[in-house]
Write a protein that holds these residues in place. Structure first.
Motif, PDB file in Angstrom:
ATOM      1  N   HIS A 232      -1.143   5.867  -7.252  1.00  0.00           N
ATOM      2  CA  HIS A 232      -2.230   5.755  -7.659  1.00  0.00           C
ATOM      3  C   HIS A 232      -3.263   6.803  -6.514  1.00  0.00           C
ATOM      4  O   HIS A 232      -4.564   6.793  -6.595  1.00  0.00           O
ATOM      5  CB  HIS A 232      -2.786   4.232  -7.455  1.00  0.00           C
ATOM      6  N   GLY A 233      -2.881   7.155  -5.437  1.00  0.00           N
ATOM      7  CA  GLY A 233      -3.503   7.864  -4.481  1.00  0.00           C
ATOM      8  C   GLY A 233      -4.520   6.809  -3.827  1.00  0.00           C
ATOM      9  O   GLY A 233      -4.113   5.721  -3.729  1.00  0.00           O
ATOM     10  N   ALA A 234      -5.507   7.415  -3.234  1.00  0.00           N
ATOM     11  CA  ALA A 234      -6.408   6.576  -2.339  1.00  0.00           C
ATOM     12  C   ALA A 234      -7.613   6.092  -3.244  1.00  0.00           C
ATOM     13  O   ALA A 234      -8.560   6.379  -3.028  1.00  0.00           O
ATOM     14  CB  ALA A 234      -6.818   7.600  -1.101  1.00  0.00           C
ATOM     15  N   ASP A 235      -7.272   5.423  -4.388  1.00  0.00           N
ATOM     16  CA  ASP A 235      -8.028   4.733  -5.086  1.00  0.00           C
ATOM     17  C   ASP A 235      -8.871   3.577  -4.524  1.00  0.00           C
ATOM     18  O   ASP A 235      -8.662   3.384  -3.283  1.00  0.00           O
ATOM     19  CB  ASP A 235      -7.418   4.218  -6.397  1.00  0.00           C
TER      20      ASP A 235
ATOM     21  N   LEU B 130       0.917  -1.140   0.169  1.00  0.00           N
ATOM     22  CA  LEU B 130      -0.052   0.033  -0.041  1.00  0.00           C
ATOM     23  C   LEU B 130       0.983   1.103  -0.018  1.00  0.00           C
ATOM     24  O   LEU B 130       0.583   2.234  -0.654  1.00  0.00           O
ATOM     25  CB  LEU B 130      -0.811  -0.084   1.270  1.00  0.00           C
ATOM     26  N   ALA B 131       2.034   1.255   0.737  1.00  0.00           N
ATOM     27  CA  ALA B 131       2.776   2.595   0.733  1.00  0.00           C
ATOM     28  C   ALA B 131       3.656   2.830  -0.400  1.00  0.00           C
ATOM     29  O   ALA B 131       3.538   3.772  -1.029  1.00  0.00           O
ATOM     30  CB  ALA B 131       4.008   2.209   1.979  1.00  0.00           C
ATOM     31  N   ALA B 132       3.703   1.665  -1.269  1.00  0.00           N
ATOM     32  CA  ALA B 132       4.401   1.738  -2.499  1.00  0.00           C
ATOM     33  C   ALA B 132       3.336   2.188  -3.671  1.00  0.00           C
ATOM     34  O   ALA B 132       3.720   3.120  -4.440  1.00  0.00           O
ATOM     35  CB  ALA B 132       4.931   0.329  -2.880  1.00  0.00           C
TER      36      ALA B 132
ATOM     37  N   GLN C 188      -8.213   2.083  -0.701  1.00  0.00           N
ATOM     38  CA  GLN C 188      -9.136   2.193   0.272  1.00  0.00           C
ATOM     39  C   GLN C 188      -9.422   0.822   0.986  1.00  0.00           C
ATOM     40  O   GLN C 188      -9.437   0.617   2.167  1.00  0.00           O
ATOM     41  CB  GLN C 188     -10.417   2.746  -0.241  1.00  0.00           C
ATOM     42  N   GLN C 189      -9.626  -0.175   0.014  1.00  0.00           N
ATOM     43  CA  GLN C 189      -9.913  -1.510   0.575  1.00  0.00           C
ATOM     44  C   GLN C 189      -8.661  -1.946   1.256  1.00  0.00           C
ATOM     45  O   GLN C 189      -8.881  -2.768   2.211  1.00  0.00           O
ATOM     46  CB  GLN C 189     -10.273  -2.485  -0.491  1.00  0.00           C
ATOM     47  N   ALA C 190      -7.569  -2.127   0.842  1.00  0.00           N
ATOM     48  CA  ALA C 190      -6.288  -2.451   1.549  1.00  0.00           C
ATOM     49  C   ALA C 190      -6.123  -1.763   2.988  1.00  0.00           C
ATOM     50  O   ALA C 190      -5.930  -2.182   3.920  1.00  0.00           O
ATOM     51  CB  ALA C 190      -4.863  -2.144   0.824  1.00  0.00           C
TER      52      ALA C 190
ATOM     53  N   ASP D 115      -7.648   7.875   6.963  1.00  0.00           N
ATOM     54  CA  ASP D 115      -7.783   8.830   5.750  1.00  0.00           C
ATOM     55  C   ASP D 115      -7.916   8.108   4.535  1.00  0.00           C
ATOM     56  O   ASP D 115      -8.630   8.397   3.682  1.00  0.00           O
ATOM     57  CB  ASP D 115      -6.812   9.977   5.916  1.00  0.00           C
ATOM     58  N   ILE D 116      -6.937   7.132   4.367  1.00  0.00           N
ATOM     59  CA  ILE D 116      -6.776   6.512   3.179  1.00  0.00           C
ATOM     60  C   ILE D 116      -8.350   5.475   2.765  1.00  0.00           C
ATOM     61  O   ILE D 116      -8.800   5.567   1.755  1.00  0.00           O
ATOM     62  CB  ILE D 116      -5.600   5.525   3.014  1.00  0.00           C
ATOM     63  N   ALA D 117      -8.564   4.832   3.765  1.00  0.00           N
ATOM     64  CA  ALA D 117      -9.835   4.144   3.793  1.00  0.00           C
ATOM     65  C   ALA D 117     -11.067   5.156   3.306  1.00  0.00           C
ATOM     66  O   ALA D 117     -12.288   4.755   2.708  1.00  0.00           O
ATOM     67  CB  ALA D 117     -10.306   3.489   5.115  1.00  0.00           C
ATOM     68  N   GLU D 118     -11.040   6.465   3.716  1.00  0.00           N
ATOM     69  CA  GLU D 118     -12.094   7.410   3.398  1.00  0.00           C
ATOM     70  C   GLU D 118     -11.768   7.865   2.141  1.00  0.00           C
ATOM     71  O   GLU D 118     -12.682   8.824   1.663  1.00  0.00           O
ATOM     72  CB  GLU D 118     -12.047   8.364   4.502  1.00  0.00           C
ATOM     73  N   GLY D 119     -11.015   7.674   1.294  1.00  0.00           N
ATOM     74  CA  GLY D 119     -10.557   8.302   0.128  1.00  0.00           C
ATOM     75  C   GLY D 119      -9.514   9.416  -0.023  1.00  0.00           C
ATOM     76  O   GLY D 119      -9.468  10.090  -1.004  1.00  0.00           O
ATOM     77  N   ARG D 120      -9.044   9.639   1.017  1.00  0.00           N
ATOM     78  CA  ARG D 120      -8.289  10.951   1.248  1.00  0.00           C
ATOM     79  C   ARG D 120      -6.960  10.557   0.800  1.00  0.00           C
ATOM     80  O   ARG D 120      -6.490   9.836   1.677  1.00  0.00           O
ATOM     81  CB  ARG D 120      -8.413  11.616   2.675  1.00  0.00           C
TER      82      ARG D 120
END
Length: 186
Positions: free
Chosen positions: A45-48, A38-40, A52-54, A119-124
């Motif tokens: 790809h941003g918070a696609d 996910l970090a890579a 978000q699922q990961a 934040d990533i899970a929320e798409g940010r």
């Protein structure tokens, strides 16, 4: 090809509590691998949707199963092993003291990572700091290696059936939701 190579090793049950703890380690390692991926993934790809699922999957594991695993060890396994260590004059008790300290460090590190993952899970779009991820993953891998090299073999060698049954029962109870009597998956 050997015929037994097609057989899938069955997952351990709570009847084998030490094996279940080892299986937990495999799932922790898998989540750590996903965290690294996910970090890579994020810079390009941003918070696609995939990110978000990961992030949700990693959070679900370390928010639920991770604390159960630490509690299994701290509340049930480690006290039995400390007692056996004292009786057998083994250095395992000293190792357990350092493992308890490591649990606190891992929990603190997780709390910092979790804020970014939420934040990533929320798409940010936020980036996971590579050093922070590497430290968390490295600490967990080192922690797991010590437990599997020294603690679990000691447990298997010195705990009797009755102690293993109590450990198993405590692990099941920890995951049982009293209103529905189901087990929370790890």
């Amino acid at each position: 090809m050997k015929s037994d190579s097609l057989l899938i090793k069955p997952a351990p049950s709570f009847d084998e509590p030490v094996e279940m703890l080892k299986a937990c380690h495999e799932r922790i390692a898998a989540q750590c691998t996903t965290l690294g991926k996910l970090a890579a993934h994020l810079p390009s790809h941003g918070a696609d949707v995939q990110a978000q699922q990961a992030a949700r999957n990693i959070m679900r594991y370390f928010d639920i199963a991770g604390p159960h695993h630490h509690a299994d060890e701290e509340q049930d396994l480690f006290p039995l092993l400390i007692e056996a260590s004292e009786r057998l004059h083994s250095p395992v008790g000293e190792r357990i003291a350092s493992l308890l300290d490591e649990h606190r460090v891992l929990e603190t590190s997780w709390a910092h990572l979790r804020t970014v993952l939420a934040d990533i899970a929320e798409g940010r779009t936020r980036l996971l700091e590579p050093v922070q991820v590497a430290d968390f993953v490295g600490a967990y891998r080192s922690h797991i290696a010590l437990e599997e090299r020294e603690i679990f073999p000691f447990a298997q060698a010195c705990l009797d059936r009755q102690q293993l049954a109590r450990l198993s029962a405590a692990m099941v109870a920890r995951r049982t939701i009293s209103t529905t009597s189901t087990i929370t998956p790890q």
